[in-house]
Design an enzyme around this catalytic site. Structure first.
Site, PDB file in Angstrom:
ATOM      1  N   HIS A 218       1.027  -1.431  -0.193  1.00  0.00           N
ATOM      2  CA  HIS A 218       0.178   0.053   0.144  1.00  0.00           C
ATOM      3  C   HIS A 218       0.862   1.316  -0.186  1.00  0.00           C
ATOM      4  O   HIS A 218       0.564   2.356  -1.065  1.00  0.00           O
ATOM      5  CB  HIS A 218      -0.437  -0.331   1.255  1.00  0.00           C
ATOM      6  CG  HIS A 218      -1.762  -1.348   0.975  1.00  0.00           C
ATOM      7  ND1 HIS A 218      -3.207  -1.453   0.640  1.00  0.00           N
ATOM      8  CD2 HIS A 218      -1.698  -1.845   2.127  1.00  0.00           C
ATOM      9  CE1 HIS A 218      -3.400  -2.802   0.540  1.00  0.00           C
ATOM     10  NE2 HIS A 218      -2.778  -2.864   2.289  1.00  0.00           N
TER      11      HIS A 218
HETATM   12  O1  RIB Z   1      -4.683  -0.025   4.283  1.00  0.00           O
HETATM   13  C1  RIB Z   1      -3.339   0.043   4.147  1.00  0.00           C
HETATM   14  C2  RIB Z   1      -3.091   1.759   5.339  1.00  0.00           C
HETATM   15  O2  RIB Z   1      -3.479   1.618   6.490  1.00  0.00           O
HETATM   16  C3  RIB Z   1      -1.586   1.365   4.544  1.00  0.00           C
HETATM   17  O3  RIB Z   1      -1.399   2.958   4.954  1.00  0.00           O
HETATM   18  C4  RIB Z   1      -1.445   0.869   6.487  1.00  0.00           C
HETATM   19  O4  RIB Z   1      -0.268   1.224   6.795  1.00  0.00           O
HETATM   20  C5  RIB Z   1      -2.296   1.506   6.686  1.00  0.00           C
HETATM   21  O5  RIB Z   1      -1.946   2.791   7.818  1.00  0.00           O
END
Ligand code: RIB
Ligand code: CA
Length: 323
Positions: free
Chosen positions: A249
């Site tokens: 992500h």
């Molecule tokens: O949904 C994924 C996000 O939420 C990423 O930034 C992970 O680190 C959490 O913060």
């Protein structure tokens, strides 16, 4: 002439934020990190801040200023994610005994740091946010000139046409602080949204970790060893939740900030629900054609849709685990 983008990374350093920090320090041809701000999210604020300082120390970037921000969402209790990031945020890794020079922690709170740098460098700084948007929401509220002083925002958050990961409809960053996400997406700020629709396309697989693990220790660096440890924790966590591989992500958000051509985008009119418990954090998209009788919300984000997934994956893993 290459264009190097000045960025402030706003992070809730858990595992994928740590990978994003490492990546950002490697993309020096495209990004100049002028600061890092920390926010509670995956872990509590103190852990997110210490993790951030440790990772920056490990990659020998003790020169990067770090400012701590919000210890919780604007209007609801903090919900951390130890199942995916470990109690401390870096899986099983305890960075407190690392003997590395770490960046000092500024006395200045994160929202003030963001607003001040934007005033001092009008139109030059892009925020790359990979945690709940609490710090940026507070900064926008405290400084009415901030939106026009920033060059733009790249935010990892939201779920547009795919299920949520924190609830049936909400992605974790927006789920943790929907009020902040609503404030930020309502600001008049050029925003590239990197939602789960994009990030779920770019994953690290067990075979990737095994390939790096098989390298001779002499061919691995302390940074690669650390990244290997936290990736293995992250993979186990995702696999235990029935997922194949682990989505990169936050590293993808950094990669897109550096190389926007990695993703196609579509202009969307997005509003954030704050209604509990069913839809808090949901991205409500208005795709209705606008008519003179219905001058609804104009598009407020460019949301990433198709991603050059293999190219992105190879870029991210190649920079984190260089040969
Ligand atoms: O949904 C994924 C996000 O939420 C990423 O930034 C992970 O680190 C959490 O913060
Ligand atoms: Ca994050």
């Amino acid at each position: 002439m290459s264009f190097v983008k000045d960025v402030i990374l706003d992070v809730d350093t858990g595992i994928d934020d740590a990978l994003a920090l490492i990546l950002a320090t490697r993309l020096t041809h495209a990004l100049r990190i002028v600061g890092v701000t920390t926010v509670a999210g995956n872990v509590d604020l103190a852990s997110a801040t210490e993790n951030t300082r440790s990772v920056l120390g490990l990659v020998e970037r003790a020169d990067v200023p770090v400012a701590a921000g919000a210890d919780g969402p604007l209007a609801r209790p903090l919900r951390t994610a130890p199942a995916f990031h470990g109690d401390g945020g870096l899986g099983d890794v305890d960075s407190s005994d690392w003997n590395v020079p770490r960046p000092p922690l500024l006395d200045e709170p994160a929202p003030s740091f963001i607003a001040r740098l934007a005033r001092e460098h009008p139109g030059q700084i892009t925020i790359v946010a990979t945690g709940p948007l609490t710090n940026l929401a507070r900064a926008l509220t405290e400084d009415a000139t901030l939106a026009r002083n920033l060059a733009g925002l790249v935010v990892m958050g939201g779920a547009i046409g795919v299920p949520g990961n924190a609830s049936p409809v909400a992605e974790a960053n927006f789920f943790t602080d929907p009020e902040a996400a609503r404030i930020v997406l309502s600001a008049d700020l050029p925003t590239i949204l990197v939602p789960l629709d994009a990030t779920e396309q770019v994953r690290i697989q067990r075979v990737d970790v095994e390939r790096v693990r098989a390298r001779a220790p002499s061919r691995r660096s302390p940074v690669a060893d650390f990244a290997l440890e936290i990736c293995e924790f992250y993979l186990r966590a995702c696999e235990s939740h029935g997922r194949e591989g682990a989505a990169l992500h936050d590293p993808l958000a950094v990669a897109i900030a550096a190389i926007p051509e990695l993703a196609e985008t579509e202009p969307l009119a997005v509003q954030i629900s704050t209604l509990d418990p069913l839809t808090a954090g949901q991205c409500v998209v208005d795709r209705r054609p606008r008519t003179p009788l219905r001058p609804e919300l104009p598009p407020n984000v460019h949301s990433c849709t198709r991603v050059l997934a293999d190219t992105s994956r190879q870029l991210i893993l190649g920079e984190i685990f260089p040969r």
